[in-house]
Motif scaffolding. Structure first.
Motif, PDB file in Angstrom:
ATOM      1  N   LYS A 111      -8.636  -5.043  -4.389  1.00  0.00           N
ATOM      2  CA  LYS A 111      -9.655  -4.638  -5.354  1.00  0.00           C
ATOM      3  C   LYS A 111      -9.102  -3.575  -6.281  1.00  0.00           C
ATOM      4  CE  LYS A 111     -13.249  -2.035  -4.146  1.00  0.00           C
ATOM      5  NZ  LYS A 111     -14.553  -1.601  -3.636  1.00  0.00           N
ATOM      6  N   SER A 112      -9.461  -3.657  -7.531  1.00  0.00           N
ATOM      7  CA  SER A 112      -9.058  -2.654  -8.506  1.00  0.00           C
ATOM      8  C   SER A 112      -9.583  -1.286  -8.109  1.00  0.00           C
ATOM      9  CB  SER A 112      -9.595  -3.028  -9.889  1.00  0.00           C
ATOM     10  OG  SER A 112      -9.458  -1.948 -10.785  1.00  0.00           O
ATOM     11  N   SER A 113      -8.759  -0.263  -8.277  1.00  0.00           N
ATOM     12  CA  SER A 113      -9.200   1.104  -7.984  1.00  0.00           C
ATOM     13  C   SER A 113     -10.267   1.568  -8.968  1.00  0.00           C
ATOM     14  CB  SER A 113      -8.007   2.057  -8.008  1.00  0.00           C
ATOM     15  OG  SER A 113      -7.411   2.048  -9.288  1.00  0.00           O
ATOM     16  N   TYR A 114     -10.408   0.901 -10.098  1.00  0.00           N
ATOM     17  CA  TYR A 114     -11.426   1.243 -11.088  1.00  0.00           C
ATOM     18  C   TYR A 114     -12.761   0.567 -10.815  1.00  0.00           C
ATOM     19  CZ  TYR A 114      -7.771   3.421 -13.812  1.00  0.00           C
ATOM     20  OH  TYR A 114      -6.770   4.242 -14.227  1.00  0.00           O
ATOM     21  N   SER A 115     -12.846  -0.231  -9.755  1.00  0.00           N
ATOM     22  CA  SER A 115     -14.076  -0.956  -9.452  1.00  0.00           C
ATOM     23  C   SER A 115     -15.105  -0.101  -8.731  1.00  0.00           C
ATOM     24  CB  SER A 115     -13.756  -2.188  -8.590  1.00  0.00           C
ATOM     25  OG  SER A 115     -13.003  -3.104  -9.328  1.00  0.00           O
ATOM     26  N   GLY A 116     -14.752   1.094  -8.356  1.00  0.00           N
ATOM     27  CA  GLY A 116     -15.687   1.970  -7.663  1.00  0.00           C
ATOM     28  C   GLY A 116     -15.636   1.753  -6.164  1.00  0.00           C
ATOM     29  N   GLY A 117     -16.335   2.590  -5.447  1.00  0.00           N
ATOM     30  CA  GLY A 117     -16.335   2.514  -3.992  1.00  0.00           C
ATOM     31  C   GLY A 117     -17.362   1.541  -3.464  1.00  0.00           C
ATOM     32  N   GLY A 118     -17.385   1.375  -2.171  1.00  0.00           N
ATOM     33  CA  GLY A 118     -18.373   0.534  -1.510  1.00  0.00           C
ATOM     34  C   GLY A 118     -18.017  -0.935  -1.549  1.00  0.00           C
ATOM     35  N   ASP A 119     -18.976  -1.728  -1.109  1.00  0.00           N
ATOM     36  CA  ASP A 119     -18.771  -3.173  -1.021  1.00  0.00           C
ATOM     37  C   ASP A 119     -19.510  -3.916  -2.124  1.00  0.00           C
ATOM     38  OD1 ASP A 119     -17.180  -2.969   1.228  1.00  0.00           O
ATOM     39  OD2 ASP A 119     -18.899  -2.964   2.580  1.00  0.00           O
ATOM     40  N   GLY A 120     -19.739  -3.284  -3.243  1.00  0.00           N
ATOM     41  CA  GLY A 120     -20.462  -3.917  -4.334  1.00  0.00           C
ATOM     42  C   GLY A 120     -19.730  -5.109  -4.908  1.00  0.00           C
ATOM     43  N   ASN A 121     -20.428  -5.838  -5.766  1.00  0.00           N
ATOM     44  CA  ASN A 121     -19.861  -7.034  -6.355  1.00  0.00           C
ATOM     45  C   ASN A 121     -19.440  -6.828  -7.799  1.00  0.00           C
ATOM     46  OD1 ASN A 121     -20.054  -8.612  -4.077  1.00  0.00           O
ATOM     47  ND2 ASN A 121     -22.135  -9.230  -4.503  1.00  0.00           N
ATOM     48  N   ALA A 122     -19.041  -5.641  -8.183  1.00  0.00           N
ATOM     49  CA  ALA A 122     -18.584  -5.361  -9.542  1.00  0.00           C
ATOM     50  C   ALA A 122     -17.096  -5.051  -9.496  1.00  0.00           C
ATOM     51  CB  ALA A 122     -19.372  -4.202 -10.139  1.00  0.00           C
ATOM     52  N   CYS A 123     -16.307  -6.005  -8.984  1.00  0.00           N
ATOM     53  CA  CYS A 123     -14.905  -5.733  -8.734  1.00  0.00           C
ATOM     54  C   CYS A 123     -13.999  -6.781  -9.369  1.00  0.00           C
ATOM     55  CB  CYS A 123     -14.619  -5.739  -7.235  1.00  0.00           C
ATOM     56  SG  CYS A 123     -15.659  -4.625  -6.291  1.00  0.00           S
ATOM     57  N   VAL A 124     -12.860  -6.324  -9.830  1.00  0.00           N
ATOM     58  CA  VAL A 124     -11.780  -7.210 -10.230  1.00  0.00           C
ATOM     59  C   VAL A 124     -10.786  -7.188  -9.083  1.00  0.00           C
ATOM     60  CG1 VAL A 124      -9.893  -7.587 -11.861  1.00  0.00           C
ATOM     61  CG2 VAL A 124     -12.108  -6.754 -12.669  1.00  0.00           C
ATOM     62  N   GLU A 125     -10.357  -8.371  -8.648  1.00  0.00           N
ATOM     63  CA  GLU A 125      -9.445  -8.470  -7.516  1.00  0.00           C
ATOM     64  C   GLU A 125      -8.211  -9.269  -7.918  1.00  0.00           C
ATOM     65  OE1 GLU A 125     -12.646  -8.448  -3.896  1.00  0.00           O
ATOM     66  OE2 GLU A 125     -12.290 -10.351  -4.908  1.00  0.00           O
ATOM     67  N   LEU A 126      -7.087  -8.963  -7.281  1.00  0.00           N
ATOM     68  CA  LEU A 126      -5.811  -9.598  -7.585  1.00  0.00           C
ATOM     69  C   LEU A 126      -5.141 -10.004  -6.272  1.00  0.00           C
ATOM     70  CD1 LEU A 126      -3.395  -8.868 -10.240  1.00  0.00           C
ATOM     71  CD2 LEU A 126      -2.511  -8.325  -7.983  1.00  0.00           C
ATOM     72  N   ALA A 127      -4.505 -11.181  -6.271  1.00  0.00           N
ATOM     73  CA  ALA A 127      -3.749 -11.637  -5.097  1.00  0.00           C
ATOM     74  C   ALA A 127      -2.462 -12.296  -5.568  1.00  0.00           C
ATOM     75  CB  ALA A 127      -4.564 -12.624  -4.271  1.00  0.00           C
ATOM     76  N   ALA A 128      -1.381 -12.040  -4.847  1.00  0.00           N
ATOM     77  CA  ALA A 128      -0.101 -12.671  -5.162  1.00  0.00           C
ATOM     78  C   ALA A 128      -0.039 -14.017  -4.447  1.00  0.00           C
ATOM     79  CB  ALA A 128       1.048 -11.780  -4.713  1.00  0.00           C
TER      80      ALA A 128
END
Length: 64
Positions: free
Chosen positions: A9-26
């Motif tokens: 999860k992006s460190s800019y997405s905020g804390g917690g388990d919310g659904n406002a996240c950008v995620e990256l996977a190799a």
């Protein structure tokens, strides 16, 4: 059966388990997947160089 992706999860997405996240996977050393946590089945496949250029543009305050 495919390899299990490890999403970060992006460190800019905020804390917690919310659904406002950008995620990256190799996926491989040459391919990365990006997704938005509200729609995890929709993925964008790109290269590490393209992501690096995008992050550089964002960090330098470049125009959209």
């Amino acid at each position: 059966m495919g390899t299990q992706l490890i999403w970060q999860k992006s460190s800019y997405s905020g804390g917690g388990d919310g659904n406002a996240c950008v995620e990256l996977a190799a996926a491989t050393p040459a391919n990365l997947h990006l997704r938005e946590s509200e729609q995890p089945d929709t993925r964008l496949t790109t290269t590490p160089l393209a992501v690096a250029r995008l992050l550089h543009h964002i960090r330098s305050g470049g125009d959209a």
